[in-house]
Design a protein around this motif. Sequence first.
Motif, PDB file in Angstrom:
ATOM      1  N   ARG A 161       4.366  -4.631  -5.417  1.00 60.34           N
ATOM      2  CA  ARG A 161       4.502  -3.759  -4.235  1.00 60.34           C
ATOM      3  C   ARG A 161       5.958  -3.628  -3.759  1.00 60.34           C
ATOM      4  O   ARG A 161       6.194  -3.098  -2.687  1.00 60.34           O
ATOM      5  N   ASP A 180      -3.617  -1.857  -3.688  1.00 61.16           N
ATOM      6  CA  ASP A 180      -3.073  -2.792  -2.709  1.00 61.16           C
ATOM      7  C   ASP A 180      -3.724  -2.503  -1.361  1.00 61.16           C
ATOM      8  O   ASP A 180      -4.392  -1.475  -1.189  1.00 61.16           O
ATOM      9  N   SER A 181      -3.556  -3.404  -0.419  1.00 60.75           N
ATOM     10  CA  SER A 181      -4.025  -3.174   0.939  1.00 60.75           C
ATOM     11  C   SER A 181      -3.200  -4.036   1.875  1.00 60.75           C
ATOM     12  O   SER A 181      -2.583  -5.011   1.453  1.00 60.75           O
ATOM     13  N   ASN A 241       0.813  -1.207   0.000  1.00 62.80           N
ATOM     14  CA  ASN A 241       0.000   0.000   0.000  1.00 62.80           C
ATOM     15  C   ASN A 241       0.856   1.271   0.000  1.00 62.80           C
ATOM     16  O   ASN A 241       0.613   2.178   0.791  1.00 62.80           O
TER      17      ASN A 241
END
Lengths: 522, 522
Positions: B165, B106-107, B95
């Motif tokens: 990421r 994203d998370s 994230n």
Amino acid sequence: MSQETIMSRRDALKLGFVGAGAAMLSASQAMAAAPTEKDVKFDEEYDVIVIGSGFAGLAAAAKSAERGYKVLILEKMGRVGGNSVINGGGMAIPNNPLQKKYGIEDSNEKFYADCLKAGLGINHVEMLELIAKRAFDAFDFAVKCGAQFQDDKPPLQFGGHSVARSVVTKNASGSGIIQPMAAFVEKLPGCKLVTRAKMDDFVMSNDGTTVIGVTARINYRFDNKLYSDDIENKTGEKKVYRAKKGVILASGGFAMDKMFRKMQDPRIPDDADTTNHDGATAGALLKAFQIGALPVHIDWIQQGPWASPDERGFGTSPHVTQGGTFKYGISVDVRNGKRFMNEMADRKTRADAQYVILRQDPKAYPVSLGTYNSFDQNVIETLDKALASGVMKKFDTLDALAANYKIPADALKATVKKYNEDVKNSVVDEFKKQTLPEIYGKEAIEMKGPFYASRQMPKPHHTMGGLKINTKAQVISANTNKPIPGFFAAGEVTGGTHGASRLGSCAITDCLVCGMVAGENI
Amino acid sequence: MSQETIMSRRDALKLGFVGAGAAMLSASQAMAAAPTEKDVKFDEEYDVIVIGSGFAGLAAAAKSAERGYKVLILEKMGRVGGNSVINGGGMAIPNNPLQKKYGIEDSNEKFYADCLKAGLGINHVEMLELIAKRAFDAFDFAVKCGAQFQDDKPPLQFGGHSVARSVVTKNASGSGIIQPMAAFVEKLPGCKLVTRAKMDDFVMSNDGTTVIGVTARINYRFDNKLYSDDIENKTGEKKVYRAKKGVILASGGFAMDKMFRKMQDPRIPDDADTTNHDGATAGALLKAFQIGALPVHIDWIQQGPWASPDERGFGTSPHVTQGGTFKYGISVDVRNGKRFMNEMADRKTRADAQYVILRQDPKAYPVSLGTYNSFDQNVIETLDKALASGVMKKFDTLDALAANYKIPADALKATVKKYNEDVKNSVVDEFKKQTLPEIYGKEAIEMKGPFYASRQMPKPHHTMGGLKINTKAQVISANTNKPIPGFFAAGEVTGGTHGASRLGSCAITDCLVCGMVAGENI
């Protein structure tokens, strides 16, 4: 020891004088975590002190006592036998005379291969060689102590074993070994078994190298309401025991240790039931690490996917699923009525699949179901017990079953229909379960009913990991990669032998052999 | 301290007077395995002592130093940075702003799910939450220390991550963080980084509860010819350092520890190469267990099935297999010319399959092969390197290839033919490898040649297990289930965060975050 000398030590500490000499000691002479000889006053002296009274502890004590040693067995619980007395009494003996009598071909190599397959290749093979080599001796020794086995029929083939090589006690329980062996030990002169006696720590020689005794508490009351009995329980009166020949740790596994099992597998809820007795905690093992014992395979906790939240311990569910609803029927996620695993996969695969559901919803226990044809003949008696206790329930229709477990009824019906079609059309279903139509029948789950169902959850069963011993049952030190003098261990408190997963009926073999070997070598 | 007081201590010991008082001390006041304050004389005093100078150690030191603490970093090797300087420089930041810039959603929840999937569900989720929450802070802190990242292009998607990421240092190496961070630390007043300084033991408070320093040796020469450098190496001069605020253990993993890795996975030969630097041994970790640190997930050793016996360390083989012969070609057992695994399965599955062969014949390294179309465009440069070094070999015919590796030629040809047919006829081959014909081509391995081949073996890469810390990087005690005062740890020496398997590019995140957190909380 006079009050004067006590004061002189205290004063020395207070004044900060003590220690200047010690600073000049070499690393190997450094103080031990456990108290050392100079810190304690022994209340009693024995040749051998055994911690724990299960298969390993009693075999170690019996063997030591037979050699004329004065032996003290400390058992923290109120009764003798730990997990061993609730064990099913099966003992694997590779290449045994009973196999020969019944024309069953076996070899030690087959045994190693079976164990390595289950253990995912990380077993300590020298330990497998030891238990294979000495299994029949251990059986003989158990018989000498008074154990009785079903030796009038062929050995049994337990899951994962490539041949039938396991004998079972006459009462189909580990108590058939524990009770006579405890009696054997207690009859020998100079031997003592104390229950409610909790080991607290090892006592080391002044140079920190050698185990020379233990500190313990007698009249200890184990308290299963505590989060960690080992840390919180303060009951009992302190005693210090000298062990002139050494200490044999046979304190068992830690499947009931909320703190330590959660570190290894955080999926296990604190209130999880297990197949173990309440006292199966890690306290003594964790003390052993503090005197240099090496942790091995600590995180492999075998969990039984066949257990039920609706009964305590092992119970009836393992039989009626393994020989019933798992084998011929299906297991479904109650939230969507769908299957989610091969119901006959290995224990870890299935427990993992169940945990995926239970971590999302801790109360969404999967339900396994089938019809009367879903049970092997030899589990019918257990089926009746499970129905009587309510662990297994009987429903006239799938709708009633679905309503009871709050499963979407239409989805459940579709799942059953698809499973029946799969079985009819193929020898392997969508989850790779082997489903031979000639065994499963045209209709694997008979749509006319009635339907049998029960809930499952994984229950911790056996902890593979522990401390490292060699083939003389000596505990190996992290500081030397050699045995810690005066320190032996046997049974579930040790790690390595079974690798990632122990096969059924190998626990008795391991515990008796290594216990006996410890008693022979101490 | 006068000679007199030294003698009085010695005499007391000799006469057996000392200890009567100690016998009356409670269990919690018992002597520690490690030397205690009264046993030592401190040579130097610091606020914080950090063991190890990799990502975790330097982040811890930098953060402590920034707070004004006097910091000593002890690095046992001759160079700074341990495994971190040979790391690939990828850092997962769930994230992160760079994702937002490039429209990548994203998370933190996605990150946890990815890690739990790879970690087989046994990850300590609170630690994942910590590293997710602080990942960007850690990135910022690294940048503040002088690290430079490729922040002008989208983040990368490493294997097992559900989204892109991960950011990579400008020099695509962990040295891009280590070098500026070491310089940052050394510039701060009161900070000292000593190489060839080996920690030997912790020094505990007199009541055994608190870490107050370490014993160490300076001018230590690590010796990779010893079976166990930790046990056998006696070089260097002893020093005792006080740590007024505490000790931060950041000593890394143990993939190079012959003794301890073999206990956890006996399949690893003593002469096995790894992707690690020579100094990656378990010595400090094993000392930590002796002052009560809890072992977690000790036996999960991640091994790279893409490594080659024909080069040292990580090398070129991972790229030319993962983006080449494993992906589009095949890997065969040289003894029979047959495939034996899904070449794109997870690391453990593939390493396990390779070990089945190598345990039967330790020199029968499996060979992977393909043709020029078997390589992704982005590995062509590495392919050239591998060809130049001889790790990869090129053959005009399958017969020549078979002759070189002593593979039965007819069997090999049949295997290649079957693979090509499988790819042509199905999207999943017999080992369940996804082989889309439109990607793999009509002829996955072009029979006209030339053929490219290399040998593989599993190489230990990362040790998931270690000691248990909480979200303040405090080390938890087996005796209290609470932090050991004065004792912090971070990085590969800790266990739990990654469960059974760490995802690529999560090491930097874990090490920097927990190192920083240790430095903030000490």
